[in-house]
Design a protein around this motif. Structure first.
Motif, mmCIF file in Angstrom:
data_model
loop_
_atom_site.group_PDB
_atom_site.id
_atom_site.type_symbol
_atom_site.label_atom_id
_atom_site.label_comp_id
_atom_site.label_asym_id
_atom_site.label_seq_id
_atom_site.Cartn_x
_atom_site.Cartn_y
_atom_site.Cartn_z
ATOM 1 N N UNK A 215 -44.932 -3.574 24.658
ATOM 2 C CA UNK A 215 -44.954 -4.783 23.887
ATOM 3 C C UNK A 215 -44.094 -5.892 24.289
ATOM 4 N N UNK A 216 -42.926 -5.538 24.394
ATOM 5 C CA UNK A 216 -41.937 -6.551 25.155
ATOM 6 C C UNK A 216 -42.438 -7.199 26.474
ATOM 7 N N UNK A 217 -42.758 -6.422 27.266
ATOM 8 C CA UNK A 217 -43.351 -6.838 28.663
ATOM 9 C C UNK A 217 -44.457 -7.670 28.412
ATOM 10 N N UNK A 218 -45.376 -7.219 27.470
ATOM 11 C CA UNK A 218 -46.710 -7.985 27.356
ATOM 12 C C UNK A 218 -46.239 -9.326 26.778
ATOM 13 N N UNK A 219 -45.438 -9.130 25.812
ATOM 14 C CA UNK A 219 -45.009 -10.521 24.898
ATOM 15 C C UNK A 219 -44.576 -11.486 25.998
ATOM 16 N N UNK A 220 -43.515 -11.067 26.901
ATOM 17 C CA UNK A 220 -42.997 -11.908 28.003
ATOM 18 C C UNK A 220 -44.042 -12.486 29.323
ATOM 19 N N UNK A 221 -45.083 -11.759 29.363
ATOM 20 C CA UNK A 221 -46.199 -12.154 30.308
ATOM 21 C C UNK A 221 -47.002 -12.891 29.443
ATOM 22 N N UNK A 222 -47.353 -13.080 28.367
ATOM 23 C CA UNK A 222 -48.201 -13.960 27.403
ATOM 24 C C UNK A 222 -47.739 -15.149 27.257
ATOM 25 N N UNK A 223 -46.131 -15.247 27.062
ATOM 26 C CA UNK A 223 -45.216 -16.224 27.080
ATOM 27 C C UNK A 223 -44.900 -17.235 28.132
ATOM 28 N N UNK A 224 -45.310 -16.407 29.345
ATOM 29 C CA UNK A 224 -44.622 -17.099 30.694
ATOM 30 C C UNK A 224 -45.502 -18.076 31.021
ATOM 31 N N UNK A 225 -45.030 -19.119 31.892
ATOM 32 C CA UNK A 225 -45.361 -20.193 32.350
ATOM 33 C C UNK A 225 -45.413 -20.310 33.569
ATOM 34 N N UNK A 226 -46.490 -20.903 34.236
ATOM 35 C CA UNK A 226 -46.684 -21.369 35.639
ATOM 36 C C UNK A 226 -46.191 -22.807 35.918
ATOM 37 N N UNK A 227 -45.119 -23.055 36.609
ATOM 38 C CA UNK A 227 -44.793 -24.478 36.835
ATOM 39 C C UNK A 227 -45.524 -24.908 38.090
#
Length: 236
Positions: free
Chosen positions: A13-25
């Motif tokens: 869940x933590x890895x999924x949340x970090x991937x979900x909230x990750x941004x592409x600059x």
């Protein structure tokens, strides 16, 4: 077994949340007269926090950094020949686009400014790096501006002019200068504890005693002769 499954589920869940909230600059290099194209820029990389994440600059000047988690970062450009401004990037999970602000290298990240830069990120070359300085040519005037050279020139002029100055002096003035120089040398040697100064002082005193004339008393013989003459006259 239940504990292992629970921990694995939490990690997922933590890895999924970090991937979900990750941004592409995304951003690009704005060419100018200093750096007109990719050929002048050559190979360059865009770094977040001095290399935690990075992205390459393409030939058309675009760059992108994938999967940037929420947080505050400092974006910089690693280039051999050109220098760029640093930029502060704030990635928030509640915002779809990151916030771009100017950043002065060395200032704390806790202080924020209300001035925002446009997104996608625009980076402009500021100045070209110079690793070699041209060798200075020989400058005769600059050599004579050195204090040591001026002292050497003045000393040489004094040495050349000293014989002509001495010829113009009176004999009495010249003897006085020689006496002052001798006294100064004796005093300096005595202060330094040199026994030669004391011997020179004693010899100078003996010379002065020998040079002073001794007055002879002429009264002795004349008085004796007068007394003898007086006794002879009485006897007669």
């Amino acid at each position: 077994m239940k504990m292992v499954r629970t921990l694995s589920l939490l990690g997922f869940l933590l890895s999924w949340s970090s991937i979900t909230f990750a941004v592409e600059l995304h951003g690009y290099i704005q060419w100018n007269k200093l750096c007109p194209d990719y050929g002048a820029l050559a190979s360059a990389k865009v770094l977040l926090d001095a290399g935690k994440m990075s992205g390459r600059v393409t030939r058309n000047g675009n760059f992108s950094i994938l999967d940037v988690p929420p947080g505050t970062y400092v974006l910089s450009v690693l280039s051999h020949d050109y220098s760029f401004d640093h930029v502060r990037i704030d990635v928030s999970p509640s915002e779809t686009l990151p916030e771009v602000r100017p950043y002065i290298f060395g200032t704390p990240l806790l202080t924020t400014t209300s001035f925002n830069l446009p997104y996608p990120i625009v980076l402009t070359p500021r100045h070209k790096n110079r690793y070699f300085s041209p060798r200075e040519s020989f400058n005769l005037l600059g050599m004579f501006q050195s204090p040591m050279m001026m002292i050497m020139v003045l000393t040489g002029v004094m040495m050349l002019a000293m014989p002509y100055i001495v010829k113009q002096l009176d004999p009495e003035t010249l003897d006085g200068l020689k006496g002052h120089a001798t006294a100064a040398s004796i005093e300096k040697s005595i202060q330094n504890g040199d026994p030669r100064g004391l011997s020179a002082l004693l010899s100078a005193g003996e010379e002065t005693k020998a040079s002073t004339p001794v007055a002879k008393s002429n009264t002795g013989p004349s008085t004796l002769q007068q007394r003898k003459g007086g006794k002879g006259n009485k006897r007669r």
